[in-house]
Design an enzyme around this catalytic site. Structure first.
Site, short mmCIF file in Angstrom:
data_model
loop_
_atom_site.label_atom_id
_atom_site.label_comp_id
_atom_site.label_asym_id
_atom_site.label_seq_id
_atom_site.Cartn_x
_atom_site.Cartn_y
_atom_site.Cartn_z
CG ASP A 10 -1.98 -1.10 1.19
OD1 ASP A 10 -1.91 -1.97 0.29
OD2 ASP A 10 -2.86 -1.12 2.08
CE LYS A 108 -4.04 -4.10 1.30
NZ LYS A 108 -4.82 -3.14 2.11
CB CYS A 153 -2.17 -2.71 5.20
SG CYS A 153 -3.91 -2.20 5.13
C1 VGL Z 1 -4.70 0.84 5.72
C2 VGL Z 1 -6.30 1.66 7.13
C3 VGL Z 1 -7.26 1.54 6.15
C4 VGL Z 1 -3.26 0.47 5.51
C5 VGL Z 1 -5.64 0.71 4.72
O1 VGL Z 1 -2.82 0.39 4.34
O2 VGL Z 1 -2.57 0.24 6.51
N1 VGL Z 1 -5.04 1.31 6.93
N2 VGL Z 1 -6.91 1.06 4.96
#
Ligand code: VGL
Ligand code: ZN
Length: 206
Positions: A10, A108, A153
């Site tokens: 991410d 995702k 994540c």
């Molecule tokens: C994430 C919160 C919501 C992350 C993704 O990538 O850690 N955290 N969505």
């Protein structure tokens, strides 16, 4: 030789400073990721990829605020600002990230009724993203993980990797945490270490 893969979690605009769900110093993981990429034959990335009405967004729960926890389709869900909405700038991988050698990107969080912190499964472990099958088909035995965010994540991805039987290495300086509570990142590192994940440093890996 043990086949190793680098998993970049991410590294997207919305998680960088100025983004919708900014991770403090989140941009600092990019340089580390670019240095690591050069050392791996197999590099994959995950991408938080939400529909505009995703149930993890506080905007979908009138009367509730970011940071609160609500029940979403039978599961506890922390509410976040709208982020990583499919095809928006915020959902794109960071422009400074060297994406040339990323073989495959695993989206995702596409189901509005369930979040997906891990790059392997949704938070209910109902549906797989395909990442595990992909790595196994490539003969991968060891995964090295960095990205955003350490306390969400990255942690869930690393924990699943370890349970799936991969030798799992977390690159501590290659990730940063959200820290809704100040100790969240250090607690996440402790949980990962307790689960048998190696906490390493990019200097030991490059
Ligand atoms: C994430 C919160 C919501 C992350 C993704 O990538 O850690 N955290 N969505
Ligand atoms: Zn998300």
């Amino acid at each position: 030789m043990t086949q190793s893969a680098l998993i970049l979690v991410d590294i997207q605009n919305d998680f960088l400073p100025g983004g919708a769900l900014e991770v403090p110093d989140g941009d600092e993981v990019i340089l580390v990721a670019n240095q690591l990429i050069a050392g791996f034959d197999l590099v994959v990335a995950t991408q938080d990829w939400h529909p505009i009405n995703h149930g993890s967004f506080a905007s979908q729960h009138p009367g509730h605020e970011v940071g609160e926890s609500v029940e979403l389709a039978g599961q506890q869900q922390i509410l976040w600002p709208d982020h990583c909405i499919q095809t928006t700038f915020g959902s794109e991988l960071a422009s400074e990230l060297n994406t040339n050698r990323i073989q495959r990107i695993f989206p995702k969080g596409t189901d509005p009724l369930i979040d997906s912190y891990s790059g392997f499964f949704d938070n209910g472990h109902r549906r797989a993203t395909g990442l595990a099958d992909f790595l196994k088909a490539e003969g991968v035995r060891r995964v090295v993980i960095g990205g955003l965010a350490t306390d969400y994540c990255v942690k869930f991805t690393a924990m699943d990797a370890q349970v799936l039987g991969f030798e799992t290495v977390l690159v501590q300086d290659g990730c940063r945490g959200v820290n809704l509570s100040p100790d969240d990142t250090s607690d996440a590192l402790k949980s990962m270490a307790a689960a048998g994940i190696s906490i390493s440093d990019s200097r030991q890996l490059i």
